[in-house]
Each structure stands twice: as structure tokens, then as C-alpha cells.
Write an enzyme that holds these catalytic residues in place. Structure first.
Site, PDB file in Angstrom:
ATOM      1  CE1 TYR A 155      -4.066   1.977   0.689  1.00  0.00           C
ATOM      2  CE2 TYR A 155      -2.798   3.013   2.440  1.00  0.00           C
ATOM      3  CZ  TYR A 155      -3.918   2.974   1.637  1.00  0.00           C
ATOM      4  OH  TYR A 155      -4.883   3.940   1.778  1.00  0.00           O
ATOM      5  CB  ALA A 157       4.951   0.246  -3.054  1.00  0.00           C
ATOM      6  CB  ILE A 188     -10.205   8.925   7.123  1.00  0.00           C
ATOM      7  CG1 ILE A 188      -9.093   9.902   6.691  1.00  0.00           C
ATOM      8  CG2 ILE A 188     -11.591   9.551   6.938  1.00  0.00           C
ATOM      9  CD1 ILE A 188      -9.003  11.201   7.446  1.00  0.00           C
TER      10      ILE A 188
END
Ligand code: NDP
Length: 244
Positions: A155, A157, A188
């Protein structure tokens, strides 16, 4: 309002937490919405209802952003008639594992949604924007792509790659009045973060809380407005201070 006067925003991954908030926010700003999602028809229909409740149109487009044929089926004919003013590349997905345990499929799938998804959806829209000499592209990246996060080599990368693509494309198209920026959320509160160990994470966030999808959406709205007419190639963090 005549069709040629209506401004359109295409949001990928619009059925999820952040994409839904972005769609609602841009609808409140006056955009009709082309809402892409992959599989969650119910969630997408709820977003469409919210968009229509503020008087805007919402066109639902269920396709996988990594599937060129499906993208062409949804977009090619439409783009001959209308050009979105805004494209938000928001579709994203994570499959966390330490590198020693990560499979090649987990590596490839996460990169593909972020990077192939960006390339395949942006290319036809960009061509249309360049012909009109106007447009705003906003890529949703992540703090993970800026700082690196253990367990997220794939993720991090993918999002770091998208940050590079944002800057390179911004340079290519600035003279044609197409502005390209990225918004980089921290933690979030959405489906993606629902199963994280909050008690361990909260002490690491200077503001001491997760952000809301609306707090990300308001920055996207700003970047798509006249007020942001001189901003391009920027990575804007919405992260409660976790990365500076
Ligand atoms: P959600 O999991 O709530 O939503 C993800 C959205 O992406 C859904 O609409 C999903 O569609 C869609 N999607 C996933 N894969 C594909 C695909 N191959 N083709 C089309 N659509 C796809 O995630 P969030 O709202 O939390 O995340 C939105 C973006 O924000 C992502 O890019 C994410 O990486 C990024 N982000 C999120 C953070 C967070 O803390 N939540 C932090 C930093 C970045 P469907 O469900 O219909 O399959």
C-alpha cells in the site's frame, strides 16, 4: 440548465466512506456526479440519493478501475458528448501483511487498484480535458505513501507511486490549464480503518482522534474550486498532524 453548462465530476470508489463524502460535497458545490464503484450497489444508490437531494444528477457506473474493457464500455461513448471538469481518483484498497508473509497476489492487487486504476481511468478523461483546456484531477493518496508504514509495503508503494504520478502529470499538463493535485489522508473513520486497533493508534496522532470523510472531502472541494486556481502538483495532508 442546458446540458453543456452543467459541470460534471467523476469520482472513483464513490460508494465507500471517503468517496461518498467527496461526491456529496462536490454535489453541494454544483457538480453533477458520475459515481464509479465496484460492487456495493446499495451504498452507491444511497450516495446517488444524497446527490439528487441537493438538486444534482448522479450517474452510477459500476466498473472495476483495473479493467480496461469495462472502463471503455462505460466511458467511451459518454466522453464524445460530455467532459468531466473534475476527476477524483479515489478507488483504493489495502491488504496488509508483513513483507515476509506477503503474497505476490497481495502485492499486485493493491498496486493495480491504485496505479493501473489511475492510469486507465485518467487517460481517456485527460484527453478530453486537454481538448477543452480545463480540468482538475485529484488523486487520493495516503500518509502511508509518504512516511511508509510497516505491514503496508504494498500500500505504501502504491500510494508513493501515485504521488510521483501526480507530480509528473501536473508538470505535463499545467500549460493546458489542467491542474493535478493529491490529497493525503491519515487515519480516517471508514470501512477501511474499521478493524484497526484504535487504542494503539490514537496516542500516535497529535490531534488525538481519527479524521472524518467530510474533512477530506472539504479539501477536495477546495481543490476543485476557483479558489484553488493557482495550485498544481501539490500533496495536501489531512492527517491530524501525524505526518509533517
Ligand atoms: P472504502 O473501503 O470505504 O471504499 C473504497 C471504495 O473503493 C469503494 O467504493 C470500493 O467499491 C472502491 N473500490 C475498491 N476497489 C475498486 C476497484 N478495483 N474498482 C472500482 N472501485 C473500487 O475506503 P475509504 O473510503 O476509506 O478510502 C478511499 C480512498 O482513500 C482510498 O484510495 C484509500 O486508499 C484512501 N485512504 C483512506 C484512508 C482511511 O483512513 N480510510 C487513509 C488514507 C487514504 P465497492 O465497495 O463498491 O467495491
Amino acid at each position: 440548465m442546458a446540458d453543456h453548462q452543467r459541470k460534471i465530476a467523476l469520482i472513483t470508489g464513490g460508494s465507500g466512506g471517503i468517496g461518498a463524502a467527496i461526491s456529496r460535497s462536490l454535489a453541494c458545490d454544483g457538480f453533477d456526479i458520475w459515481l464509479n464503484y465496484r460492487s456495493n450497489h446499495e451504498a452507491a444508490a444511497r450516495v446517488a440519493e444524497a446527490v439528487e437531494s441537493v438538486g444534482r444528477r448522479c450517474r452510477l457506473m459500476s466498473f472495476d478501475v483495473t479493467d480496461p474493457q469495462s472502463i471503455a464500455e462505460h466511458l467511451t461513448a459518454l466522453l464524445e458528448e460530455q467532459t468531466p471538469y473534475v476527476l477524483v481518483n479515489n478507488a483504493g484498497f489495502s491488504k496488509d501483511a508483513l513483507m515476509v508473509w506477503m503474497t505476490q497476489a497481495e502485492w499486485k492487487d493493491v498496486l493495480s487498484v491504485s496505479l493501473d486504476g489511475f492510469f486507465l481511468v485518467t487517460k481517456p478523461i485527460l484527453n478530453a480535458m486537454l481538448r477543452k483546456r480545463e480540468g482538475r484531477i485529484v488523486n487520493i493518496v495516503s500518509t502511508s505513501g509518504q512516511s511508509g508504514v510497516p505491514g503496508q509495503v504494498n500500500y505504501s508503494a502504491a500510494k508513493a507511486g501515485l504521488i510521483g504520478a501526480t507530480k509528473a502529470l501536473a508538470l505535463e499538463v499545467a500549460k493546458r490549464n489542467v491542474l493535478v493535485n493529491a490529497v493525503s489522508p491519515g487515519f480516517i473513520r471508514t470501512e477501511m480503518t474499521a478493524r484497526l486497533p484504535e487504542e494503539r493508534i490514537l496516542p500516535t496522532i497529535p490531534m488525538g482522534r481519527f479524521g472524518t470523510p467530510e474533512e477530506v472531502a472539504s479539501v477536495v472541494s477546495f481543490l476543485c474550486s476557483e479558489r484553488a486556481a493557482y495550485i498544481t502538483g501539490q500533496i495536501i495532508g489531512v492527517n491530524g498532524g501525524i505526518y509533517m
